[in-house]
Design an enzyme around this catalytic site. Structure first.
Site, mmCIF file in Angstrom:
data_model
loop_
_atom_site.group_PDB
_atom_site.id
_atom_site.type_symbol
_atom_site.label_atom_id
_atom_site.label_comp_id
_atom_site.label_asym_id
_atom_site.label_seq_id
_atom_site.Cartn_x
_atom_site.Cartn_y
_atom_site.Cartn_z
ATOM 1 N N PHE A 74 -28.898 -43.156 -48.184
ATOM 2 C CA PHE A 74 -29.294 -44.575 -48.065
ATOM 3 C C PHE A 74 -28.738 -45.426 -49.197
ATOM 4 C CE2 PHE A 74 -33.092 -41.748 -47.308
ATOM 5 C CZ PHE A 74 -32.792 -41.457 -45.993
ATOM 6 N N ASN A 128 -20.767 -43.059 -30.185
ATOM 7 C CA ASN A 128 -21.682 -42.077 -29.595
ATOM 8 C C ASN A 128 -23.053 -42.735 -29.401
ATOM 9 O OD1 ASN A 128 -23.239 -39.960 -28.777
ATOM 10 N ND2 ASN A 128 -22.964 -38.734 -30.627
ATOM 11 N N PRO A 129 -23.319 -43.247 -28.214
ATOM 12 C CA PRO A 129 -24.575 -44.003 -28.012
ATOM 13 C C PRO A 129 -25.828 -43.189 -28.341
ATOM 14 C CG PRO A 129 -23.075 -44.324 -26.165
ATOM 15 C CD PRO A 129 -22.467 -43.258 -27.027
ATOM 16 N N ILE A 174 -23.951 -38.512 -43.468
ATOM 17 C CA ILE A 174 -25.183 -39.017 -44.080
ATOM 18 C C ILE A 174 -26.246 -39.282 -43.020
ATOM 19 C CG2 ILE A 174 -24.227 -39.995 -46.192
ATOM 20 C CD1 ILE A 174 -24.116 -42.694 -44.823
ATOM 21 N N GLY A 175 -26.154 -38.529 -41.926
ATOM 22 C CA GLY A 175 -27.110 -38.743 -40.844
ATOM 23 C C GLY A 175 -26.514 -39.571 -39.727
ATOM 24 N N LYS A 197 -17.764 -51.763 -35.106
ATOM 25 C CA LYS A 197 -18.303 -52.634 -36.160
ATOM 26 C C LYS A 197 -19.235 -51.929 -37.138
ATOM 27 C CE LYS A 197 -18.139 -57.248 -34.126
ATOM 28 N NZ LYS A 197 -18.992 -58.334 -33.597
ATOM 29 N N GLY A 198 -19.832 -50.806 -36.728
ATOM 30 C CA GLY A 198 -20.755 -50.122 -37.646
ATOM 31 C C GLY A 198 -22.197 -50.520 -37.386
ATOM 32 N N GLY A 252 -25.020 -48.601 -39.205
ATOM 33 C CA GLY A 252 -25.950 -47.904 -40.100
ATOM 34 C C GLY A 252 -27.011 -48.799 -40.701
ATOM 35 N N GLU A 253 -26.675 -50.036 -40.955
ATOM 36 C CA GLU A 253 -27.593 -50.912 -41.667
ATOM 37 C C GLU A 253 -28.130 -52.047 -40.807
ATOM 38 O OE1 GLU A 253 -24.552 -50.432 -44.598
ATOM 39 O OE2 GLU A 253 -26.051 -50.432 -46.177
HETATM 40 MO MO1 MOS Z 1 -25.488 -47.826 -47.929
HETATM 41 S S1 MOS Z 1 -26.841 -48.760 -49.146
HETATM 42 O O1 MOS Z 1 -24.203 -48.857 -48.005
HETATM 43 O O2 MOS Z 1 -25.382 -46.282 -48.472
#
Ligand code: MOS
Length: 769
Positions: free
Chosen positions: A246, A655-656, A472-473, A725-726, A728-729
């Site tokens: 994270f 990967n939905p 990272i998951g 586009k990504g 994760g956040e």
């Molecule tokens: Mo994230 S806070 O960009 O690992």
């Protein structure tokens, strides 16, 4: 195979179980902490109990008398042997410039004051507890409002940062018919990954191997080399799986070089295991922020003025900041925008990246203020956001590469049942439960960084993908395998993926949600090289079916090379024409807007986080909309969050299945941050007081209800070749405000200081005493 028929195989966009899922659920996956070379000695940290001052002396006699103690590192015997290293904002690798054993100075609570090494972890711990450290103590500043805390303008201390602004925000605010002005705050938060912070270091013939869970193996490799004054070629960092990061494992912390030094001094591998509470101070965290927002609008809800001022706590020597106004000033159409970010230096450990570092706290403020504006206008909050939608960002007038915020709001609202919402706070009550529905927009910059990868096609048709990216998951192994499967027509079970090792071709730091976009694009490029080589060989062959065919029309599918008119031949045959052995392709990819030589920087492990790859003529963001239902007990103020819906437009979803989980995780963390999480600090001593998982509150399963994730189809041919586009956040950003807005709708109490807890609701008009 019939003419033109495509196999129903693995490809980009098909929901696919993780190829490493079995390893994870059976415990076979090896995390950075799982490696213990033979004859490993164990290290334990002694950390400071004062927050500001210096060490006067350390009496080591009792510690050294503990059986099994091998060595004790302090500022007296480390000193200049470990260089502090440059920080991220100085284009280095370190999360902090504070070098704990470089001198006797104490910068913050819990700073490393000694590393004790022993035959066993227990002996090292016992000895560390027996060190008698004498301090000269000074009164520390804990944070905002503390005497001695020093406020600086971000733009004044950072060359690359400027406060986004356009037009005359002050004048337009004064003249606006409808206004909102409010202050908000977010607390200190810690990542608390389940996998504790560990480092294991071993030297073999002048070469150093480090096993440590890391979001940046090439950065760590280069950073450690810099700190120890050795060649990066002599350092290898191994991190195949990561038990939560994270952001906490994105920059190098000072512990690693100390453990490498300890291993060198003993000529024996050394392993450090940091305790949960020490992890609060020897790594990074999300610092508390404050915000002042002013919004002015016309009576039909169009923004005419937006001002966002932010304050962030940081440590004494460094200028770490997140400066989320880059995003908060670029979400809505508005002709007059002003912003300003200030840092407040205090006697604290250095903050760092924590999931969506800029956007999460800054968007809490903006999206709360938008909700307040909707009430001031007596306008539906979804409609207010639609009224202020735009296809060009307001600061420079740049078009977005693609933007489907409106579709996210509309589809999300429909799925949530938003039309059944009655606007009056407390109007949806059921018995003793006050029901509230809240929403917020979310956005996150679509970041792409230079990356490299090697793809090898074996004579038998197996494919190997190698890329020093990080699991990272995010399910990156599966995303890369799907990309290769898509391009080479290879079934998933014939694809192996290697990541998490600095001996592999360099990849960017897994941060800023950039891994899938950066690494899938470069793997696709390497695959295209392989296809091109095979196609060229097939076309050149006099005896094959493709003589004279345009090589660009030849595709790989289900173990065959396939051309126009249904002609095909087994891949093995084409491979034999092209090469005697395996066919290998190495690719480097440099995103649009990045200097062509930036791959060189990647080999130096240079970070490519926020702003690493900005286009000059466009602006690149993923968008979404989030809806939350809360139920607040009218007698106790207890807040539940039984359901949430998120709708996201983030370009190609590789990967939905994994993407859905990741967005869900982001939303759950948003509920957690809105209702539970806060690191408390004692203002007198500048020490964290709830540095354990008993008192640092996070939700358990019973706290989370139904979470629905909706993908809005979006093709973006400008952001990068694969249109990724990504995500994760993105799932995390809007949730804080959506929850707080729902709480206001339930109770009529506007909580502007996170987290929303029952004591902040008691006394509200709708809550019964
Ligand atoms: Mo994230 S806070 O960009 O690992």
């Amino acid at each position: 195979m019939a003419d033109g028929a495509m196999p129903q195989g693995a490809r980009i966009g098909v929901a696919t179980p993780r190829i490493d899922g079995r390893l994870k659920v059976t415990g076979e996956a090896r995390y950075g902490s799982d490696f213990a070379p033979a004859n490993t000695a164990h290290a334990y940290l002694a950390t400071s109990r004062v927050s500001r001052g210096s060490i006067v002396g350390i009496d080591e006699r009792d510690a050294r008398a503990v059986p099994g103690v091998l060595d004790i590192l302090t500022w007296r015997n480390v000193g200049a042997a470990v260089k502090p290293g440059a920080t991220f904002d100085q284009k280095g690798y370190m999360g902090s410039s504070i070098a704990p054993l470089a001198s006797s100075r104490i910068w913050h609570d819990g700073q490393i004051v000694a590393v004790v090494v022993a035959d066993s972890w227990e002996a090292a711990r016992e000895a560390a507890g027996l060190l008698n450290v004498r301090y000269q103590e000074q009164q520390p500043s804990a944070g905002f409002d503390s005497p001695g805390a020093e406020t600086v303008d971000a733009a004044a201390v950072s060359k690359e940062y400027e406060d986004p602004s356009v037009g005359d925000a002050e004048g337009a605010f004064a003249a606006a018919p409808v206004k909102v002005e409010a202050r908000y705050s977010t607390p200190t938060q810690h990542h608390n990954p389940i996998e504790l912070f560990t480092s294991t270091c071993a030297w073999t013939g002048g070469k150093l191997t480090i096993w440590e869970s890391s979001q940046n193996v090439w950065g760590y490799k280069n950073g450690i080399a810099e700190q120890l004054g050795i060649s990066p070629d002599d350092v290898r960092v191994i991190s195949p799986f990561i038990g939560g990061a994270f952001g906490s494992r994105g920059s190098l912390t000072q512990r690693t070089a100390l453990i490498a030094l300890a291993a060198k001094r003993l000529n024996r591998p050394v392993r450090l295991e940091v305790t949960r509470d020490q992890g609060f101070t020897i790594a990074t965290y999300r610092a508390e922020t404050r915000h002042h927002i002013k919004l002015g609008a016309t009576r039909d809800g169009k923004l005419v003025s937006l001002t966002h001022e932010g304050w962030e706590v940081t440590c004494r020597p460094d200028n770490y900041k997140v400066a989320g106004t880059d995003a908060s000033t670029r979400l809505y159409a508005c002709p007059n925008v002003a912003s300003k970010v200030r840092m407040v230096h205090a006697d604290r450990n250095t903050p760092g990246f924590m999931r969506a570092p800029p956007e999460t706290p800054y968007m809490f403020a903006l999206e709360s203020a938008m909700d307040e504006l909707a009430y001031a206008l007596q306008m539906d909050p979804v409609r207010l956001r639609l009224v202020n939608d735009t296809q060009t960002e307001p600061i420079k007038g740049l078009p977005y590469t693609s933007r489907h915020m409106a579709e996210c709001l509309q589809t999300g609202a429909k799925a949530f049942g938003w039309s059944r919402r009655t606007p009056e706070p407390g109007s949806m009550r059921e018995g003793d439960w006050l029901i509230g529905w809240g929403c917020a927009t979310t956005l996150y910059p679509a970041q792409v960084a230079p990356a490299t990868a090697r793809v090898t096609l074996s004579p038998q048709g197996g494919v190997k993908v190698q890329c020093a990216t990080h699991e990272i998951g995010n399910g990156v192994r599966t995303a890369l395998a799907l990309t290769a499967a898509d391009r080479l027509g290879t079934p998933l079970e014939r694809i192996t993926v290697e990541v998490g090792d600095s001996d592999l071709p360099p990849a960017p730091v897994a941060g800023g949600s950039n891994s899938t976009a950066s690494c899938c694009n470069v793997v696709a490029e390497a695959c295209e090289q392989i296809r091109g080589k095979l196609a060229a060989a097939a076309v050149a062959a006099g005896d094959g079916p493709f003589a004279g065919t345009d090589p660009s029309t030849l595709k790989m599918s289900a173990g065959r090379l396939v051309g126009p008119g249904g002609k095909s031949e087994p891949l093995a045959k084409t491979l034999a024409r092209a090469a005697s052995g395996a066919l290998e392709a190495y690719a480097e990819s440099v995103p649009h807007g990045v200097p062509p030589d930036s791959v060189k920087g990647l080999y130096k492990g240079k970070p490519a986080l926020a702003g690493g790859a900005k286009m000059k003529d466009r602006i690149q963001f993923a968008f979404g909309a989030q809806f939350v239902e809360v139920r607040v007990h009218a007698l106790t103020g207890e807040v539940r969050a039984p359901r949430a819906v998120g709708a996201f437009a983030a370009g190609t979803i590789v990967n939905p299945m994994a993407a859905k989980s990741q967005l869900m995780g982001g939303m759950i963390w948003g509920i957690s941050a809105a209702l539970h999480e806060a690191t408390e600090i004692d203002p007198r001593t500048a020490r964290y007081t709830n540095d354990d998982l008993a008192e640092y509150l996070i939700p358990v399963n019973a706290d989370i209800g139904q979470i629905e994730v909706i993908f809005i189809p979006e093709q973006d041919d400008k952001v990068n070749p694969l249109g990724i586009k990504g995500i994760g956040e993105l799932g995390n950003v809007g949730m804080n405000a959506a929850v707080a807005n729902a709480v206001f709708h339930a109770t009529g109490v506007r909580v502007r200081d996170l987290p929303v807890r029952m004591e902040k609701l008691l006394g509200g008009r709708l809550l019964q005493a």
